[in-house]
Design a protein around this motif. Structure first.
Motif, PDB file in Angstrom:
ATOM      1  N   PHE A  48      42.158  34.031  33.289  1.00  0.00           N
ATOM      2  CA  PHE A  48      43.174  33.626  33.146  1.00  0.00           C
ATOM      3  C   PHE A  48      44.488  34.778  34.460  1.00  0.00           C
ATOM      4  O   PHE A  48      45.491  34.245  34.759  1.00  0.00           O
ATOM      5  CB  PHE A  48      43.933  34.001  31.842  1.00  0.00           C
ATOM      6  CG  PHE A  48      45.723  34.617  31.559  1.00  0.00           C
ATOM      7  CD1 PHE A  48      46.537  33.199  31.696  1.00  0.00           C
ATOM      8  CD2 PHE A  48      46.188  35.797  31.684  1.00  0.00           C
ATOM      9  CE1 PHE A  48      47.636  33.464  31.326  1.00  0.00           C
ATOM     10  CE2 PHE A  48      47.473  35.190  31.490  1.00  0.00           C
ATOM     11  CZ  PHE A  48      48.397  34.676  31.766  1.00  0.00           C
ATOM     12  N   CYS A 105      43.099  16.612  27.894  1.00  0.00           N
ATOM     13  CA  CYS A 105      44.419  17.767  28.570  1.00  0.00           C
ATOM     14  C   CYS A 105      45.425  17.712  30.016  1.00  0.00           C
ATOM     15  O   CYS A 105      46.579  18.000  30.373  1.00  0.00           O
ATOM     16  CB  CYS A 105      43.288  19.148  28.914  1.00  0.00           C
ATOM     17  SG  CYS A 105      42.625  19.751  27.357  1.00  0.00           S
ATOM     18  N   VAL A 161      37.913  35.695  30.097  1.00  0.00           N
ATOM     19  CA  VAL A 161      39.022  34.477  29.576  1.00  0.00           C
ATOM     20  C   VAL A 161      40.411  35.933  30.079  1.00  0.00           C
ATOM     21  O   VAL A 161      40.818  34.378  31.311  1.00  0.00           O
ATOM     22  CB  VAL A 161      39.303  33.793  28.490  1.00  0.00           C
ATOM     23  CG1 VAL A 161      40.188  33.305  27.976  1.00  0.00           C
ATOM     24  CG2 VAL A 161      38.167  32.668  28.177  1.00  0.00           C
ATOM     25  N   PRO A 162      40.389  36.679  29.260  1.00  0.00           N
ATOM     26  CA  PRO A 162      41.609  37.878  30.257  1.00  0.00           C
ATOM     27  C   PRO A 162      41.212  37.275  31.416  1.00  0.00           C
ATOM     28  O   PRO A 162      42.513  37.332  32.415  1.00  0.00           O
ATOM     29  CB  PRO A 162      41.377  38.890  29.509  1.00  0.00           C
ATOM     30  CG  PRO A 162      40.631  37.985  27.851  1.00  0.00           C
ATOM     31  CD  PRO A 162      39.723  37.233  28.620  1.00  0.00           C
ATOM     32  N   TYR A 169      43.501  26.568  31.174  1.00  0.00           N
ATOM     33  CA  TYR A 169      41.658  27.025  31.188  1.00  0.00           C
ATOM     34  C   TYR A 169      41.500  26.973  30.118  1.00  0.00           C
ATOM     35  O   TYR A 169      42.229  26.464  28.847  1.00  0.00           O
ATOM     36  CB  TYR A 169      42.385  28.175  31.765  1.00  0.00           C
ATOM     37  CG  TYR A 169      43.380  29.089  31.356  1.00  0.00           C
ATOM     38  CD1 TYR A 169      43.845  29.553  30.975  1.00  0.00           C
ATOM     39  CD2 TYR A 169      42.719  29.724  30.437  1.00  0.00           C
ATOM     40  CE1 TYR A 169      45.111  30.053  30.202  1.00  0.00           C
ATOM     41  CE2 TYR A 169      42.974  30.774  29.570  1.00  0.00           C
ATOM     42  CZ  TYR A 169      44.090  30.777  29.483  1.00  0.00           C
ATOM     43  OH  TYR A 169      44.297  32.222  28.280  1.00  0.00           O
ATOM     44  N   PRO A 228      35.680  26.940  23.793  1.00  0.00           N
ATOM     45  CA  PRO A 228      36.787  27.254  24.124  1.00  0.00           C
ATOM     46  C   PRO A 228      37.517  25.605  23.976  1.00  0.00           C
ATOM     47  O   PRO A 228      36.896  25.331  24.892  1.00  0.00           O
ATOM     48  CB  PRO A 228      36.884  27.806  25.230  1.00  0.00           C
ATOM     49  CG  PRO A 228      36.632  28.042  26.262  1.00  0.00           C
ATOM     50  CD  PRO A 228      35.295  27.805  25.831  1.00  0.00           C
ATOM     51  N   SER A 274      46.592  27.904  27.953  1.00  0.00           N
ATOM     52  CA  SER A 274      45.458  28.072  26.826  1.00  0.00           C
ATOM     53  C   SER A 274      45.754  26.117  26.361  1.00  0.00           C
ATOM     54  O   SER A 274      46.985  26.551  26.111  1.00  0.00           O
ATOM     55  CB  SER A 274      44.542  29.488  25.803  1.00  0.00           C
ATOM     56  OG  SER A 274      45.892  29.111  25.411  1.00  0.00           O
ATOM     57  N   MET A 275      44.978  25.494  25.567  1.00  0.00           N
ATOM     58  CA  MET A 275      45.352  24.640  24.863  1.00  0.00           C
ATOM     59  C   MET A 275      45.994  25.508  23.681  1.00  0.00           C
ATOM     60  O   MET A 275      46.376  24.855  22.784  1.00  0.00           O
ATOM     61  CB  MET A 275      44.029  23.783  24.175  1.00  0.00           C
ATOM     62  CG  MET A 275      43.402  23.250  25.298  1.00  0.00           C
ATOM     63  SD  MET A 275      41.731  22.780  24.593  1.00  0.00           S
ATOM     64  CE  MET A 275      42.393  21.049  23.837  1.00  0.00           C
ATOM     65  N   LEU A 276      45.811  26.559  22.815  1.00  0.00           N
ATOM     66  CA  LEU A 276      46.501  27.057  22.497  1.00  0.00           C
ATOM     67  C   LEU A 276      48.369  26.779  22.736  1.00  0.00           C
ATOM     68  O   LEU A 276      48.958  27.050  21.752  1.00  0.00           O
ATOM     69  CB  LEU A 276      46.118  28.240  22.040  1.00  0.00           C
ATOM     70  CG  LEU A 276      45.057  29.150  21.560  1.00  0.00           C
ATOM     71  CD1 LEU A 276      44.201  30.235  21.639  1.00  0.00           C
ATOM     72  CD2 LEU A 276      44.496  28.341  20.348  1.00  0.00           C
ATOM     73  N   GLU A 277      48.494  26.591  23.366  1.00  0.00           N
ATOM     74  CA  GLU A 277      49.909  27.386  24.361  1.00  0.00           C
ATOM     75  C   GLU A 277      50.247  25.552  24.493  1.00  0.00           C
ATOM     76  O   GLU A 277      51.573  24.776  24.827  1.00  0.00           O
ATOM     77  CB  GLU A 277      50.267  27.371  25.934  1.00  0.00           C
ATOM     78  CG  GLU A 277      49.912  29.087  25.229  1.00  0.00           C
ATOM     79  CD  GLU A 277      49.868  29.976  26.389  1.00  0.00           C
ATOM     80  OE1 GLU A 277      50.057  30.539  26.837  1.00  0.00           O
ATOM     81  OE2 GLU A 277      47.929  29.714  25.890  1.00  0.00           O
TER      82      GLU A 277
END
Lengths: 325, 325
Positions: free
Chosen positions: B102, B286, B98-99, B118, B124, B303-306
């Motif tokens: 990204f 999304c 993932v990193p 992403y 994830p 990411s969805m975290l943001e």
């Protein structure tokens, strides 16, 4: 000088104590002061306590003020006053009055150039987030929120006001068959009575008419008459010993259809030994988010729905990307 | 002219079909085009299909391109190329990479002045979100992710490569006692074998050595040797009839302590009839978030975290405040 987020606690009841305890679990923050309307010398805490009327002199010393008062009488006035001075977090939980409370908080925050996160906790709060997330992902479906098993303070208080009652604890209990129905997308027609039941532990005063107390409870409108309610009497020592804790929890369940009628179920649940301590833990993570979002330029009143989840975390986004995604 | 969000679908496998179906459930969006590396005339869909090589001529016609290719060979190249031209959503799911992914997507998005979300989906995706949310609220605790009951495509493919196997379906099954342990905060020491087991339905070729096939499966390193694995043979008709669906699901469970050792459990779970259709439903929500955040000025790879949760919803924040908080 410390780089920690400097937290103020306004109100030192169960939630305020929980915040003090939760901050200790987070290395990036510290308690700067506790504020109370009670005599500061009467309050037992490791923190320094100041009179609530002194808050205005702390604007340069506190990054985020966590408002730990109640929604009925404390927050409607305390919230906007604090918001005009500090970045705040509160747990305003009167669902029907949220839009009105938002307006007041947003106006105060704009005036004070602050950022205020309102209606935090688990419902409203985490449960609100899940309701929005679940519906966004499964727009064709139905959703049910269940509460409990847990102690409802409001219902316990209502019982205590009945003549002849010395003390009481009311447990809200979700009904298993209704939870199963929600998971299968079949909970839409369920009545209030089919979703939850209520169980009351009551200590009667000496010589009180227990039958009359029971009738007064089970027939009480709004609180109990729409539910199957059971009443159990016990002496006060047993009540305190067996029901002294404040557990709670609940479920947000959504079932939706995709494609050619495939069934998809999303579920979030909480099982809490201590409702106020968990609520406080949520408020503390919210304080971190407020501190960061304000630093990034955000102002006004926001709900948890408007906070990117990464802001709640003590880890940076690069670490989250590596370890959590 | 339509105000709907104009969606492009890149790749028309199970996920691409699911996206087409999910978009129909959302009135604020529409499918503009499907792109495929296969001969467009060979693809059965209501949408218009174009060769994948034509995407560059659609930059003015598509608001968000949903990349429905696989993580192993499609997305590492397709992702950055698309990100340089379009706002994108993808379900890149190789956690360890993932990193790196990204970095490539972020560079391409900055170059293209686009916004790319992403690693979306459920893991994830939703599971990542829950891991971060739960840890933020209960920093002193432990967390376990369980997958299943569900079909693992990767494991099914691994069985199909064994000599003598005509077809196979592999189910990953979480072990109930481990789920209970996680809820009680006692899952930390559990081994791989104690958390999940695997069950395989296999159709053998005529005359194949079933015992040899079974041995080859249960001893296969990485895929099966660390698990208790059971193998069941059946004819192909039965396999297709009883195991033709692609169900999946799982659990993220965190137990943490608050205050004086009170136990608090947060749990998120999914039970899915169709893994690709549900994943597609997430990707579509999304796409809405991407469209809105880009309109508000956000660029780069996220990411969805943001993403604030309200952005996933078709409702405006004022309506969410009234009805969902």
């Amino acid at each position: 000088m410390s780089n920690k987020i400097r937290i103020g606690i306004m109100g030192y009841g169960n939630i305020g104590k929980g915040v003090e305890s939760a901050v200790k679990q987070n290395k990036d923050m510290e308690i700067t002061a506790v504020f109370s309307r009670r005599d500061p010398s009467s309050i037992q805490t490791e923190a320094t306590v100041y009179p609530a009327s002194d808050i205005a002199s702390f604007t340069e010393k506190i990054d985020v003020m966590i408002l730990c008062g109640g929604s009925a009488t404390d927050l409607p006035d305390q919230g906007p006053l604090a918001a005009s001075l500090f970045n705040t977090v509160d747990s305003f939980d009167t669902h029907a009055r949220v839009p009105e409370y938002f307006d007041k908080m947003n106006t105060a925050a704009k005036k004070g150039d602050t950022l205020c996160l309102y209606s935090c906790g688990w419902d409203p709060g985490l449960f609100s987030m899940m309701r929005v997330l679940f519906e966004s992902m499964l727009p064709q479906g139905s959703e049910t929120t269940f509460w409990g098993p847990g102690v409802s303070q409001g219902h316990s208080d209502a019982i205590r006001r009945i003549e002849g009652v010395a003390d009481a604890r009311q447990y809200t209990l979700p009904i298993d068959s209704a939870i199963e129905a929600a998971r299968d997308g079949k909970a839409d027609g369920l009545t209030t009575r089919q979703k939850h039941k209520r169980h009351c532990y009551v200590t009667a005063k000496a010589g009180a008419d227990k039958e009359a107390i029971t009738k007064a409870i089970v027939n009480m409108p709004n609180y109990f008459s729409d539910y199957d309610t059971t009443v159990e009497f016990m002496d006060h020592e047993t009540l305190l010993k067996e029901h002294g804790a404040i557990p709670h929890g609940g479920f947000v369940i959504r079932n939706g259809k995709t494609g050619d009628n495939n069934s998809e179920t999303m579920e979030f649940s909480l099982k809490l030994d201590s409702n106020p301590e968990f609520t406080a833990s949520v408020l503390v993570a919210c304080a971190r988010a407020v501190h960061r979002m304000r630093a990034n330029g955000t102002r006004g009143a926001l709900s948890m729905l408007e906070v990117p989840l990464a802001y709640f975390s003590s880890a940076g986004i690069a670490d989250l990307r590596t370890g959590k995604i």
